[in-house]
Design an enzyme around this catalytic site. Structure first.
Site, PDB file in Angstrom:
ATOM      1  N   HIS A   1       0.828  -1.211   0.000  1.00 57.31           N
ATOM      2  CA  HIS A   1       0.000   0.000   0.000  1.00 57.31           C
ATOM      3  C   HIS A   1       0.860   1.258   0.000  1.00 57.31           C
ATOM      4  CE1 HIS A   1      -4.057   1.676   0.666  1.00 57.31           C
ATOM      5  NE2 HIS A   1      -3.392   2.694   1.197  1.00 57.31           N
TER       6      HIS A   1
ATOM      7  N   ASP B   1       0.328   5.539  -1.187  1.00 56.12           N
ATOM      8  CA  ASP B   1      -0.657   6.540  -1.607  1.00 56.12           C
ATOM      9  C   ASP B   1      -0.060   7.651  -2.467  1.00 56.12           C
ATOM     10  OD1 ASP B   1      -3.433   6.069  -0.559  1.00 56.12           O
ATOM     11  OD2 ASP B   1      -2.333   5.791   1.309  1.00 56.12           O
TER      12      ASP B   1
ATOM     13  N   ASP C   1       2.207   2.029   3.836  1.00 55.03           N
ATOM     14  CA  ASP C   1       1.280   3.169   3.756  1.00 55.03           C
ATOM     15  C   ASP C   1       2.011   4.489   3.539  1.00 55.03           C
ATOM     16  OD1 ASP C   1      -1.203   4.350   3.638  1.00 55.03           O
ATOM     17  OD2 ASP C   1      -1.707   4.068   5.746  1.00 55.03           O
TER      18      ASP C   1
ATOM     19  N   HIS D   1     -13.527   1.677   3.495  1.00 50.40           N
ATOM     20  CA  HIS D   1     -12.527   2.572   4.058  1.00 50.40           C
ATOM     21  C   HIS D   1     -13.018   2.958   5.448  1.00 50.40           C
ATOM     22  CE1 HIS D   1      -9.875   6.203   4.393  1.00 50.40           C
ATOM     23  NE2 HIS D   1      -9.010   5.252   4.073  1.00 50.40           N
TER      24      HIS D   1
ATOM     25  N   HIS E   1      -2.581  -3.139   4.683  1.00 54.93           N
ATOM     26  CA  HIS E   1      -1.834  -2.212   5.541  1.00 54.93           C
ATOM     27  C   HIS E   1      -2.458  -2.189   6.939  1.00 54.93           C
ATOM     28  CE1 HIS E   1      -5.037   0.089   3.665  1.00 54.93           C
ATOM     29  NE2 HIS E   1      -4.780   1.204   4.327  1.00 54.93           N
TER      30      HIS E   1
ATOM     31  N   HIS F   1      -9.060  -2.084   7.137  1.00 56.28           N
ATOM     32  CA  HIS F   1     -10.119  -1.084   7.344  1.00 56.28           C
ATOM     33  C   HIS F   1     -11.463  -1.676   7.755  1.00 56.28           C
ATOM     34  CE1 HIS F   1      -8.356   2.826   6.417  1.00 56.28           C
ATOM     35  NE2 HIS F   1      -7.703   2.268   5.407  1.00 56.28           N
TER      36      HIS F   1
ATOM     37  N   GLU G   1      -9.022   1.378  -2.571  1.00 54.16           N
ATOM     38  CA  GLU G   1      -9.066   1.442  -1.103  1.00 54.16           C
ATOM     39  C   GLU G   1     -10.473   1.732  -0.566  1.00 54.16           C
ATOM     40  OE1 GLU G   1      -6.476   3.091   2.674  1.00 54.16           O
ATOM     41  OE2 GLU G   1      -6.309   4.123   0.763  1.00 54.16           O
TER      42      GLU G   1
END
Length: 416
Positions: free
Chosen positions: A42, A44, A347, A177, A239, A218, A150
């Site tokens: 993961h 971003d 992350d 999420h 993650h 999540h 995500e």
């Protein structure tokens, strides 16, 4: 397994500086990661490029140190190379508040951003959709670029859209999420489905059929358990860390670590200090509260921090979270679930410019492997952590899709 009673002692022990890896250990880690480079679950970067640079991919030179930009990033090509990253799942994150057709469009924008920076650097990146693609990229000296959505809000409740995302190369979807959906519950919101609704079970079944990995980061504990009841393929937590060490709802309790192992899946450890240390999380909550008290809309950190927050941090020193804290989570998951079921999903560029001490960007993975080597990890288990476990999951997901090739597609839509 680390007993809960030992956790405070473990955290206290991380207050002194971690040992510096010696030359022999560094050479050993370099050798292991040269053959079995890190596949991270993961990152971003795509969202940071969209949020901080208005999606102007071409305006950001990823061949240079992006930590030095006015709006710094945690990812660039030199640091990916230094970190021995051989495969990266680029997150296609959009906020949970965006739903319906707008969410679908925003997700397409994120796919476009990833494809653009991969195309801009053909000697570095190669798009990948299979385990064979990842190995081919490594053999060519490139970084396999994979994509993951995500949040289940991103396909607008229409399985036709989910299938088209898979056609575009999306390899996993995190079911929720931060907000619960009508068909799956988030770890950080009130439940709506009690785990998975009938439509939620159809989503998991369709993901199995089309070869899309089910990601249970999540989601609530009830949703994790429900997924593990119905999935025909291994899952990932792209993650997430260990709740026995840091008691956060986003982390995974031991009972579910064991079930993920039984499923053949992989738990990929998150490097965000709030998910690694209760003490750090308490400190961060106080920092956020202070930011609100003085009228700041957020509590930026690192180079984006404000003089007032810098002064507050000087008076309220940050608790130490370093490579040993990350290693504690990795080791706990390995001991509870097994060495075959732990991976890394740091992350980066999704953790607000923070990270463990000395691990602020994608160049930091060798430091973790050196710490684990110091603790007695074998080369075989280091390679499982970096590379082999994730590839095994990908291969089994691919095999499940082949076995289900004759299964009629599910054409239901979210009843809301």
């Amino acid at each position: 397994m680390i007993a809960l009673a030992l956790v405070p002692l473990l955290l206290t022990a991380t207050q002194s500086a971690p040992p510096v890896p010696d030359a022999v250990t560094k050479a050993r880690v370099e050798r292991v990661l040269s053959e079995a480079p890190v596949i991270d679950g993961h990152n971003d970067l795509a969202w940071e490029l969209r949020k901080s640079y208005d999606g102007a991919v071409e305006a950001v030179d990823l061949t240079r140190d992006t930590a030095k930009l006015e709006k710094p990033l945690q990812t660039d090509i030199p640091r990916l190379r230094k970190g021995h990253v051989g495969g990266q799942f680029w997150s296609l994150y959009i906020p949970a508040e965006e739903t319906g057709p707008e969410a679908v469009q925003a997700t397409l924008d994120q796919i476009d951003i990833v494809q653009r920076f991969v195309r801009a650097h053909p000697q570095t990146f190669a798009m990948a959709q299979t385990a064979a693609d990842v190995r081919k990229a490594r053999d060519e000296g490139k970084i396999a670029s994979l994509m993951g959505i995500e949040g289940g809000h991103q396909f607008g409740g229409r399985l036709s859209v989910l299938r088209q995302f898979r056609e575009l190369g999306v390899l996993y979807m995190t079911l929720t999420h931060s907000k619960s959906l009508s068909w799956a519950d988030s770890a950080t919101d009130a439940p709506r489905s009690g785990g998975l609704s009938p439509f939620g079970r159809q989503v998991v079944g369709e993901m199995n059929r089309i070869g899309m990995i089910v990601d249970i980061s999540h989601v609530s504990d009830a949703t994790m358990a429900a997924v593990l009841d119905v999935t025909r393929a291994p899952v990932i937590a792209s993650h997430s860390s260990a709740r026995a060490i840091a008691d956060r709802p986003r982390n995974i309790p031991d009972v579910l670590l064991r079930r993920i192992a039984e499923n053949g899946g992989v738990i990929m450890v998150n490097f965000y200090p709030a998910f690694l240390s209760n003490t750090w999380n308490d400190w961060d909550n106080k920092r956020i509260a202070y930011a609100k008290e003085i009228g700041l809309p957020s509590a930026p950190s690192g180079q984006r921090s404000t003089p007032a927050l810098v002064a507050w941090e000087r008076d309220n020193p940050q608790p130490r979270v370093d490579v040993r804290t990350v290693a504690d989570h990795v080791e706990h998951i390995a001991k509870v679930a097994g060495y075959d079921h732990v991976g890394l999903g740091a992350d980066y560029d999704g953790i607000s410019g923070t990270g463990p001490e000395g691990m602020k960007g994608v160049d930091s993975y060798p430091l973790l492997f050196a710490e684990l080597a110091r603790r007695g990890w074998s080369d075989e288990n280091l390679a499982k952590l970096s590379w082999n476990n994730v590839l095994r999951v990908m291969e089994r997901v691919e095999a499940t899709a082949r076995a289900m090739a004759g299964t009629p597609l599910t054409d239901a839509n979210d009843p809301g």
